[in-house]
Design a protein around this motif. Sequence first.
Motif, mmCIF file in Angstrom:
data_model
loop_
_atom_site.group_PDB
_atom_site.id
_atom_site.type_symbol
_atom_site.label_atom_id
_atom_site.label_comp_id
_atom_site.label_asym_id
_atom_site.label_seq_id
_atom_site.Cartn_x
_atom_site.Cartn_y
_atom_site.Cartn_z
ATOM 1 N N ASP A 6 21.163 -12.510 56.277
ATOM 2 C CA ASP A 6 20.551 -11.293 56.702
ATOM 3 C C ASP A 6 18.980 -10.904 56.373
ATOM 4 O O ASP A 6 18.334 -11.534 55.832
ATOM 5 C CB ASP A 6 21.296 -9.847 55.771
ATOM 6 C CG ASP A 6 22.620 -9.950 56.123
ATOM 7 O OD1 ASP A 6 23.412 -10.489 57.012
ATOM 8 O OD2 ASP A 6 23.399 -8.980 55.375
ATOM 9 N N ASP A 49 21.714 -9.271 61.090
ATOM 10 C CA ASP A 49 23.085 -10.307 60.505
ATOM 11 C C ASP A 49 23.083 -11.466 61.127
ATOM 12 O O ASP A 49 23.733 -11.374 62.291
ATOM 13 C CB ASP A 49 24.210 -9.354 60.155
ATOM 14 C CG ASP A 49 25.487 -10.127 59.393
ATOM 15 O OD1 ASP A 49 25.140 -11.281 59.172
ATOM 16 O OD2 ASP A 49 26.289 -9.866 59.448
ATOM 17 N N SER A 103 26.588 -4.868 63.254
ATOM 18 C CA SER A 103 25.618 -4.062 62.155
ATOM 19 C C SER A 103 25.811 -2.688 62.554
ATOM 20 O O SER A 103 26.124 -2.480 63.832
ATOM 21 C CB SER A 103 24.326 -4.528 62.185
ATOM 22 O OG SER A 103 24.184 -5.929 61.583
ATOM 23 N N CYS A 119 22.889 -0.702 58.305
ATOM 24 C CA CYS A 119 23.603 -1.873 57.176
ATOM 25 C C CYS A 119 24.165 -2.893 58.115
ATOM 26 O O CYS A 119 24.525 -2.842 59.415
ATOM 27 C CB CYS A 119 24.748 -1.119 56.586
ATOM 28 S SG CYS A 119 25.929 -0.399 57.296
ATOM 29 N N SER A 120 24.228 -4.139 57.368
ATOM 30 C CA SER A 120 25.062 -5.091 58.065
ATOM 31 C C SER A 120 26.508 -5.040 57.756
ATOM 32 O O SER A 120 26.866 -4.157 56.898
ATOM 33 C CB SER A 120 24.731 -6.430 57.363
ATOM 34 O OG SER A 120 24.736 -6.309 55.977
ATOM 35 N N ASP A 121 27.366 -5.500 58.344
ATOM 36 C CA ASP A 121 28.943 -5.396 57.991
ATOM 37 C C ASP A 121 29.199 -5.888 56.851
ATOM 38 O O ASP A 121 30.423 -5.608 56.430
ATOM 39 C CB ASP A 121 29.809 -6.097 59.200
ATOM 40 C CG ASP A 121 29.662 -7.681 59.231
ATOM 41 O OD1 ASP A 121 28.910 -8.203 58.560
ATOM 42 O OD2 ASP A 121 30.503 -8.509 59.524
ATOM 43 N N CYS A 128 20.969 -3.112 53.578
ATOM 44 C CA CYS A 128 20.924 -1.894 54.255
ATOM 45 C C CYS A 128 19.611 -1.141 54.255
ATOM 46 O O CYS A 128 18.653 -1.918 53.460
ATOM 47 C CB CYS A 128 21.825 -0.835 53.318
ATOM 48 S SG CYS A 128 21.582 -1.051 51.537
#
Length: 359
Positions: A136, A149, A226, A297-299, A342
């Motif tokens: 990330d 990501d 994301s 945010c990323s997953d 995030c």
Amino acid sequence: MELLTIGTFARASRLSPKALRLYDELGLLTPARVDPVTGYRLYDPAQLERARLVAWLRRLGMPLTRIREVCDLEPEAAAQRVRAFWAEVEADTASRRDLARFLIDHLSRRDTAMPSLAIRYAALSDTGLVRESNQDTAYAGSRLLAVADGFGSSGAPASAAAVDALKPLEIGEALSAGDLLNVLEDAIEQAKRAVHDAAGSEASGTTLTAMLWTGSQLALVHIGDSRAYLLRGAEFFQITTDHTIVQSMVDQDRLTPEEATTHPQRSLLLRALSGAGEAAPDIRLHDARPGDRYLLCSDGLSAVVPPGDLRRVLAEPTAPEDAVRELVALTNRTGGPDNVSCVVADVSSEGRNRTGSGR
């Protein structure tokens, strides 16, 4: 069984004789026989099923090369190909719809004075408790907020390349809405090239969710899964749409949102920045209001922490630096199965911009 002339076959299949001649030349629909004297094409009635399938797929707008592949498959595999093609069409339509909205917003506000606002922001990225490395990238600056990501063997350099390509947007005067679209288009093209060079193959790439601050508005650039969220008063919204197979199934009412969270294919992307270098991100424009709090945010966060818990953390009257630390800690307390990144940004009518930790 008696063969059909091209005229009779055309009427039965609802394809024109001109189209049938083209499909013969392409090897897509070859006549059963060609009269050696007249050169007339003759077709077996058994070919009508394939011809009608070709006609239906053409009405969907499917390219001829892909139609030939579909027609040569077993029915179930062919259905999967058609489903995937239509998901791509809907994603492209959504992207063009967003561009239309962007232009409408720009033209509607061209003569409207917008208030000047300020943001406070922080970014944090963490490897998590299971992965050995962090693919990330999270970044927060005075004008740019971004989360990427990466995936595949070159995921880390791909995510870093995507964000680095946008960082020049930090330099210079605040953009007017009139300049914003062209500047973003240029930056996105640079990001696509940078990721293509960094990824090295189609198997590696990155998602990207970024916001460019104009002083009164936030321009959103998004591709992949994301996410960006907005906490406005008591309301908490997801303002991006995942570019995934599962989300397309939810959009088609083939899955419920609850079923999507545990679907085995929930991480399969329809669109991302990759070595293929073809996909284009969505672009949207958001009016910011004092009191807004944005989360990118990323997953690794959104797939682990339920929306209710995200809202609870963001609703706390804490600084962005404290919010990103708590979100990462919450993810790791839940098991930290993935990299987590995030960015939190608060909009205010006064005060200086502040930076936090980031990558």
